[in-house]
Scaffold this active site. Structure first.
Site, short mmCIF file in Angstrom:
data_model
loop_
_atom_site.label_atom_id
_atom_site.label_comp_id
_atom_site.label_asym_id
_atom_site.label_seq_id
_atom_site.Cartn_x
_atom_site.Cartn_y
_atom_site.Cartn_z
N ASP A 1 0.88 -1.17 0.00
CA ASP A 1 0.00 0.00 0.00
C ASP A 1 0.92 1.22 0.00
O ASP A 1 1.60 1.48 0.99
CB ASP A 1 -0.90 0.00 1.23
CG ASP A 1 -1.90 1.16 1.24
OD1 ASP A 1 -1.63 2.16 0.54
OD2 ASP A 1 -2.92 1.07 1.93
N HIS A 2 0.94 1.95 -1.11
CA HIS A 2 1.96 2.99 -1.25
C HIS A 2 1.84 4.09 -0.19
O HIS A 2 2.81 4.80 0.07
CB HIS A 2 1.91 3.60 -2.66
CG HIS A 2 0.72 4.48 -2.91
ND1 HIS A 2 -0.46 3.99 -3.41
CD2 HIS A 2 0.54 5.81 -2.74
CE1 HIS A 2 -1.32 4.99 -3.53
NE2 HIS A 2 -0.74 6.10 -3.14
N HIS B 1 -5.90 2.79 2.46
CA HIS B 1 -5.11 3.96 2.82
C HIS B 1 -5.50 4.57 4.17
O HIS B 1 -4.67 4.73 5.07
CB HIS B 1 -5.22 5.04 1.75
CG HIS B 1 -4.76 4.62 0.40
ND1 HIS B 1 -3.80 3.65 0.20
CD2 HIS B 1 -5.10 5.05 -0.85
CE1 HIS B 1 -3.59 3.50 -1.10
NE2 HIS B 1 -4.37 4.33 -1.75
#
Length: 507
Positions: A194-195, A257
């Site tokens: 998950d960036h 996120h």
């Protein structure tokens, strides 16, 4: 110490290996993955023995692939244009293999190509697979890798795999995907990326909370009034209307996120900074989220989508006018949630999460608002109470931290005005923070799973989100609230704070 368990403080020197990217011709590879590898090479963070083998269905050779990747790095790398002398050496480590991911014969060709690269370079048989492809083909690729003998479950040589989000679309599909992955790989070999967790300010939550004695004693219900997390984007669908109709912003942003940011903001201190300890506390936090009673869903969750308006001075269409979107769509482009964490630290402190498309600006920010002093001695402050103290953590853009507090205005009267102390990464350290994918790819090469998502974590987050979707499905609404593009959302979102003196903080 087992190298797959080492945490953030380990020596940052990966072992020699070959990285294989499935979907190397796609947008993610061109914009993020290859530029990240080039930057790691530029900063001398890649191992001495390293090669990258890109795979896709397009027919091209190594030379054409290298030229295409150079053009991508010239356009998207953090430090651009590329250094010609550095690129010459780096590009020699890039290879390409064309093939159909559903064809078992391709994996035999892939195996032969890996053996040839290792024979030429002397790189040992350590392999990092990156699945930059739709999740629907994960099981097919993983099963073919197993059948071709390309996966080892041992420690040396090692095999690891990075998978991109989304990790399913609900609890059931997430469980199925986890089960299929773990039939071939052990959990410690799987890196769910998950960036957001690669962003410097998100990582700094660990340092801010647990390396500073000034903050942690205040980080609880006795001193904190409420916590707000906002992730706003000015963009609309940008040609992704069909995808968004199936996903909605609750799936697209909150389940991954925003819940990751929530975990790092609210979790208990881990026993150490190693991957297992950090992820244990994140899972505990997700399990502590108070379930929302189905009959009261609309009191705690507000959804809406945008109608026509103006964003950054430009007129834009409404969501239902976007290509690929149904004219009677009730898919949400805005969602706000009021959550409670039922544990000793956070009892009855509301956490407000909000994310949307077509908002006035691009910003992701955490705001911790502290309780007012128990007695105000400044009743003559213009008839208004002092603004609450607030700690703001800006994740993007302009990464940094602000502390807002009251101070006396110069002059004969005792007037209190809000002031701020600011910390900005760029000015404080004299350098821009690394891109998220640079950090995350390096961590996967090191076997450090601290900033990646574990199987039980994905399932715990999906369990909460899927309950909301199930209630929405049963409600069978034909319309949802609207907000004008370029605004901070619908009026209904303000009702989440009714009965309190709280308001949304618009960064």
């Amino acid at each position: 110490m087992n190298p797959l368990h080492e945490g953030l403080i380990q020596e940052r020197v990966p072992e020699p290996h070959v990285m294989v990217i499935f979907g190397a011709g796609g947008d993610l590879s061109k914009r993020k993955l290859i530029p990240a590898l080039y930057t790691l090479a530029r900063e001398r963070l890649l191992p001495g023995g390293f090669a990258m083998l890109g795979t896709a269905n397009r027919d091209m050779d190594d030379k054409a692939f290298r030229q295409e990747m150079k053009e991508s790095c010239d356009k998207f790398a953090r430090r651009r244009p590329v250094d010609a002398s550095l690129w010459k050496g780096f590009s020699n480590s890039l290879y390409y293999e064309q093939g159909n991911f559903g064809d078992p014969a391709f994996y035999q060709a892939l195996k032969a190509r890996l053996e040839a690269i290792r024979g030429k370079t002397g790189i040992p048989p350590n392999t990092l697979f990156y699945l930059s492809v739709p999740p629907s083909v994960f099981p097919m690729i993983v099963d073919n890798l197993r059948t071709a003998g390309l996966v080892t479950r041992g420690y040396s040589p090692w095999t690891r795999i990075i998978v991109e989000k989304p990790f399913g679309r609900d609890l059931e599909s997430a469980r199925t995907l986890n089960r299929e992955l773990k039939q071939v790989f052990r959990e410690m070999q799987i890196f769910r990326i998950d960036h957001y967790l690669g962003k410097e300010t998100v990582q700094n939550m660990l340092a801010l909370r647990f390396a500073n004695g000034i903050f942690e004693p205040l980080w609880n219900s006795r001193y904190v009034s409420n916590v707000q997390i906002t992730a706003a984007e000015p963009i609309g669908m940008e040609g992704r209307g069909s995808y968004f109709e199936e996903a909605g912003i609750l799936r697209d942003m909150v389940q991954n996120h925003l819940f990751q940011v929530l975990c790092l903001t609210a979790m208990e201190p881990p026993v150490n900074i190693e991957a297992g300890a950090v992820r244990d506390e994140k899972v505990k936090l997700l399990h502590a989220l108070r379930p929302i009673p189905p009959r009261e869903m609309d009191k705690y969750v507000v959804r809406a989508h945008y109608q026509m308006g103006r964003v950054l001075g430009e007129a834009v269409p409404g969501y239902r006018e976007e290509p690929g979107v149904a004219k009677n769509s009730i898919t949400e482009t805005f969602v706000a949630l009021k959550l409670y964490i039922d544990n000793w630290r956070w009892g009855n402190v509301p956490f407000f999460l909000r994310t949307a498309k077509r908002m006035p600006k691009k910003v992701t920010e955490i705001s911790i608002l502290f309780r007012q002093a128990p007695h105000s001695m400044f009743g003559n402050n213009g008839g208004r109470p002092p603004a609450p103290n607030m700690l703001s953590i800006r994740i993007q853009p302009d990464e940094g931290i602000s502390l807002h507090f009251g101070s006396k205005v110069p002059g004969p009267s005792m007037e209190i005005a809000p002031v701020s102390m600011e910390f900005r990464y760029g000015t404080s350290f004299g350098q821009e923070p690394p891109e998220a994918y640079e950090r995350l790819i390096l961590d996967a090469m090191l076997g450090d799973g601290t900033l990646f998502i574990r199987d039980d974590e994905t399932e715990a987050s999906w369990k909460f989100i899927s309950q909301i979707h199930e209630v929405w499905k049963k409600q069978r609404k034909k319309s949802i609230p609207l907000y004008h593009a370029g605004t901070w959302g619908p009026e209904e979102a303000n009702k989440l704070m009714s009965g309190t003196d709280m308001t949304w903080r618009n960064p």
